[in-house]
Design a protein around this motif. Structure first.
Motif, short mmCIF file in Angstrom:
data_model
loop_
_atom_site.label_atom_id
_atom_site.label_comp_id
_atom_site.label_asym_id
_atom_site.label_seq_id
_atom_site.Cartn_x
_atom_site.Cartn_y
_atom_site.Cartn_z
N PRO A 266 0.85 -1.19 0.00
CA PRO A 266 0.00 0.00 0.00
C PRO A 266 0.89 1.25 0.00
O PRO A 266 2.05 1.19 0.43
N LEU A 267 0.36 2.34 -0.45
CA LEU A 267 1.13 3.57 -0.48
C LEU A 267 1.20 4.19 0.91
O LEU A 267 0.35 3.92 1.76
N THR A 268 2.21 5.02 1.09
CA THR A 268 2.21 5.80 2.33
C THR A 268 1.05 6.79 2.26
O THR A 268 0.58 7.13 1.19
N LEU B 91 0.50 9.67 -0.19
CA LEU B 91 0.39 9.37 -1.61
C LEU B 91 -1.05 9.18 -2.05
O LEU B 91 -1.33 9.16 -3.23
#
Ligand code: HEM
Lengths: 327, 531
Positions: A140-142, A145
């Motif tokens: 997953p993105l931070t 983001l």
């Protein structure tokens, strides 16, 4: 399909695209090996040589399709689904995809067939770099983001990067061809100097506004939302700015008598160097860039450590290519 | 040929040897505003920006600057003199962009004047010999001269040319907006700079760490750090106050990003200067705007709640204390001071582990969430240096006059506590209780006037740029003359764009030819020559 099977599909598609690009490169090499033997002005429109050329383009198109599948699957593998550019590996895959796609789209219009071997070789090598050194599993993105700007900002940066890269290839060929006196072979067959210069200009004049949009409009808007400061002289920003200024200088150079052609090509290549340095190099030189996946800022207990160093929310690895995760 | 849009109208000239003062000034001005100077200045600007990306910058990361200075004691003073720790406001960097801006103004003013005249000027007269132009074609017809010219004028107008018929020829020009775009672009660069400068001068940036449940008001005294622009007046502050009501955070417990925090939301209640109240869920990428000020969530962490009772049984300290995270697992460092404790002052310094584990024999936190919280503190007593009245960071313990408590075996005394634990200190110093945990948020508060000016500037610059790059200025002439009972028609064009596609030009010329010849009704006797 489960996320895991999407991820497997993506990895397999990357491998398959790599193989097909490789075959395309081989076909190009066969084509150019036999073209070498002919005078440069002799057109070849049928027979094995022409066949090899057409096959190479066909294979490139197939590879680009498979490449697209790899990207799409990568996005589907994430939970929640997302755009496939959240880390260096994904960014490199997207960037090479755009270079190859732009080449195909412009192929007819600008008679770019001669560029095929270089584009395919470039894309293939970068893909290999991505797979060998940059690979990271789907994650997953931070937090930062998750923003529509991830799509707009990165897409425009990638498109500009693709156009600048194609323009840079023209400039390299300009400089090589200028020195070459050969009457046969590859350099003799690429377009004449004036066309190379003009083609290079057109790629750059397409890339420049797109880069302006990515770096000076969407980047600052996003940076303002995420970090409260639209321009922070962060190393990634500095280099994006440097790239912008150098390409502005390129456009000036081309309009200045005496700089058209060779000097303009040098400036363009400096621009390309800053562009790719920003993409890859800066991550290794700078530890302070916010555009990295660096975990929360590490606080050193000490007088200076006071408040300003309190843990930061991990922040967006943008504009331009994100840095590799540090873990 | 008018030179209004080409860059070669202002070229650097070699310096003449005999000049009086006035000529010298003129000459220098021409040098400064020449295209080549602009080019060199642009490249210099790019070069000058580099050091700031390699050497830590005060404005970006003051902490890194401190570390760098410690590591390079010899170079640091020299670098500081050269402004290398704040490259982007150093005199030499400023000099380059100011020169560039002067050059820019010196360049666009005269060009605007030229453009203004060119805008109202009639398309230039047809050159005597049209066949000398790079794009040229001709044909013969038995239509009359005037009919041909009228048809040509109509066709060129249809193609959005500005058209003028005189002396047996049609002169036509289009693409005037290219130069307008170019001027707009260069002008907008100045607008961006103004917006940027306004933000730096009249804005402010502040940071505050707030324990959840508490709040602050927008006042310099309430901020942990407050950096005003040099022309910012404290009266300009919007008078609002904010309370951090609650804070939600989700931790990923599996998958490749395991351990990452997700979806932090800070639930705020705020009151504006006018007394309006509201609530806002503050998240990353979603700042809260109150009047001209914006509030951003940029960090979070733990504040263990500790009560210190002194040797007399009085409460010497009680409350949440902010511990600063030192890594992604939120292992945090902090100091708790109780200067009022009697008989001796007490201070605790140490580490908080949200999820304590022994890895490789060393204590550490393996996860950011408070799953297995443990606090590990060393104890100090004596003079904590707080009595002199000097200000001291709450995150640092002055140990110069303090003594650390030791165990009998000579090892430092360490309190390892979980929430709810109470430990008795030796030497009758009292007790320490770890009551529980609270969280804090770090909020960045800033006012950036001029940001919309800067944004408008870049957007205009982009619009201008598109015009400048993609509008193709072009001149086309059609001349018709009677010759031996027939009419000879010459069509020629001059493409004045920078990287224009010659094929498109040729295609347009051919299309014009076709229309004219189709209109003439007699295509049999034509000759067409393309060069
Ligand atoms: C901040 C500084 C500057 C930047 C970023 C900049 C950028 C650009 C860009 C991107 C172009 C390309 C547009 C085009 O090709 O039409 C351009 C064109 C041009 N610039 Fe600048 N410029 C700057 C300063 C100057 C200065 C100081 C001058 C005057 C000496 C100047 C004169 C020109 C001219 C004459 C053109 C048109 C060239 C042509 O005919 O294509 N610029 N500039």
């Amino acid at each position: 399909m489960t996320d895991a099977s999407w991820e497997t599909l993506s990895n397999q598609a990357v491998a398959a695209a790599g193989v097909v690009y490789f075959l395309a490169l081989m076909a190009h090499l066969v084509q150019w090996a036999s073209l070498r033997k002919l005078p440069a002005d002799e057109e070849v429109s049928d027979g094995r040589t022409a066949m090899a050329g057409r096959l190479a383009v066909l294979l490139t198109a197939v590879a680009v399709l498979v490449h697209a599948v790899a990207l799409a699957a990568r996005g589907m593998a994430a939970d929640p689904n997302r755009v496939p550019w959240g880390n260096m590996y994904e960014f490199t895959l997207s960037g090479t995809f755009v270079v190859a796609l732009l080449y195909l789209v412009l192929l007819r219009r600008f008679d770019l067939e001669w560029m095929g071997p270089l584009v395919v070789a470039f894309v293939l090598s970068l893909m290999m770099v991505a797979v060998i050194w940059l690979y990271s599993p789907v994650a997953p993105l931070t937090e930062a983001l998750y923003s529509p700007w991830l799509v707009i900002h990165v897409v425009s940066a990638v498109i500009a990067t693709g156009a600048f890269t194609l323009g840079g290839i023209c400039s390299v060929l300009y400089l090589l061809k200028e020195r070459s006196t050969k009457e046969r072979g590859y350099l003799a067959r690429v377009p004449e100097l004036k066309s190379l210069d003009r083609l290079s200009y057109r790629m750059h004049s397409f890339g420049f506004p797109v880069w302006t949009f990515a770096v000076l409009i969407t980047g600052p808007i996003w940076a303002h939302q995420a970090w409260s400061s639209y321009w922070n002289w962060d190393p990634k920003e500095v280099w994006a700015f440097i790239t912008w200024v150098v390409y502005a200088a390129y456009l000036h150079a081309r309009a200045t008598v005496g700089w058209k052609g060779r000097n303009a090509a040098y400036v363009a290549l400096v621009g390309l160097a800053t562009l790719w340095f920003n993409f890859i190099g800066i991550n290794f030189f700078s530890t302070s860039s916010q555009h990295s996946y660096a975990a929360p800022a590490v606080v050193e207990p000490g007088p200076a450590a006071a408040v300003e160093a309190s843990a930061q929310v991990p922040l967006p690895p943008v504009p331009g290519p994100p840095a590799p995760p540090s873990s | 040929m008018s030179t209004h849009s080409s860059g070669d109208d202002r070229q650097a000239q070699p310096m003449p040897t005999d000049m009086n003062a006035r000529e010298l000034v003129r000459w220098s001005w021409r040098q400064l505003t020449s295209m080549r100077t602009a080019l060199v200045l642009l490249l210099l600007l790019a070069l000058a920006a580099i050091p700031g990306s390699v050497i830590p910058q005060d404005d970006v990361d003051a902490l890194a600057v401190g570390r760098w200075k410690d590591a390079h004691p010899d170079l640091a003073p020299i670098y500081a003199k050269l402004g290398l720790f704040s490259v982007y406001d150093s005199p030499w960097f400023s000099a380059i962009y100011i020169l560039l801006m002067i050059s820019l103004v010196g360049c666009i003013l005269p060009r605007s004047a030229v453009y203004w005249r060119a805008l109202r000027a009639r398309p230039p007269r047809a050159p005597r010999n049209l066949s000398r132009l790079p794009e040229h074609a001709s044909y013969t017809t038995d239509q009359g001269v005037d009919d041909v010219l009228a048809a040509a004028a109509t066709e060129l107008r249809r193609r959005r040319y500005r058209v003028e018929v005189r002396e047996g020829a049609v002169s036509a020009e289009k693409g005037y907006l290219r130069e307008a775009g170019n001027l707009l672009f260069h002008l907008s660069v100045l607008v961006v700079l103004v917006g940027f400068a306004v933000g730096g001068l009249f804005g402010f940036k502040a940071g505050v760490i707030v324990v959840v449940g508490n709040g602050w008001s927008n006042n310099p005294t309430q901020y942990d750090e407050f950096v005003p622009g040099s022309l910012f007046g404290a009266d300009d502050l919007d008078g609002f106050s904010v309370e951090v009501d609650d804070f939600d955070i989700t931790w990923l417990t599996d998958g490749p990003a395991k351990g990452q925090a997700r979806k932090f939301v800070s639930h705020l209640d705020y009151t504006t200067a006018d007394g309006d109240t509201g609530t806002y869920d503050l998240r990353v990428n979603h700042p809260l705007s109150i009047d001209d000020t914006e509030v951003f969530l940029i960090g979070h962490g733990y504040a263990p709640v500790v009560t210190i009772k002194d040797g007399n049984g009085d409460v010497a300290y009680s409350g949440p204390t902010i511990f600063l995270p030192t890594g992604p697992t939120f292992e945090s460092f902090g100091v708790i001071k109780a200067p009022d404790a009697r008989p001796g002052q007490v201070a605790l310094e140490g580490t908080f582990y949200p999820t304590f584990a022994l890895g490789d024999g060393a204590p550490r936190s393996v996860f950011g969430d408070a799953v297995n919280p443990l606090m590990s503190l060393f104890v100090y007593t004596g003079d904590l240096g707080l009595d002199e009245g000097g200000s001291q960071s709450v995150y640092v313990l002055d140990k110069s006059d303090a003594t650390q408590l030791m165990k009998d075996d000579g090892q430092p005394l360490r309190l390892d506590m979980r929430p709810g634990d109470t430990v008795e200190l030796p030497d009758g110093l009292g007790t320490v209780t770890f009551e529980g945990l609270q969280r804090w948020n770090k909020l960045q508060v800033s006012e950036t006037p001029g940001k919309l000016v800067a944004l408008a500037g870049v957007v205009l610059a982009l619009v201008g740029l598109l015009g400048s790059l993609f509008i193709r200025p072009r001149r086309t002439w059609v001349r018709a003359r009677a010759e031996g009972g027939a009419t000879v028609v010459d069509v020629a064009a001059l493409d004045r764009s920078n990287g224009g596609d010659p094929d498109r030009g040729a295609a347009e010329l051919a299309a014009i030819m076709d229309t004219l010849r189709a209109g003439s009704g007699d295509a049999g006797s034509t000759t067409k020559e393309d060069s």
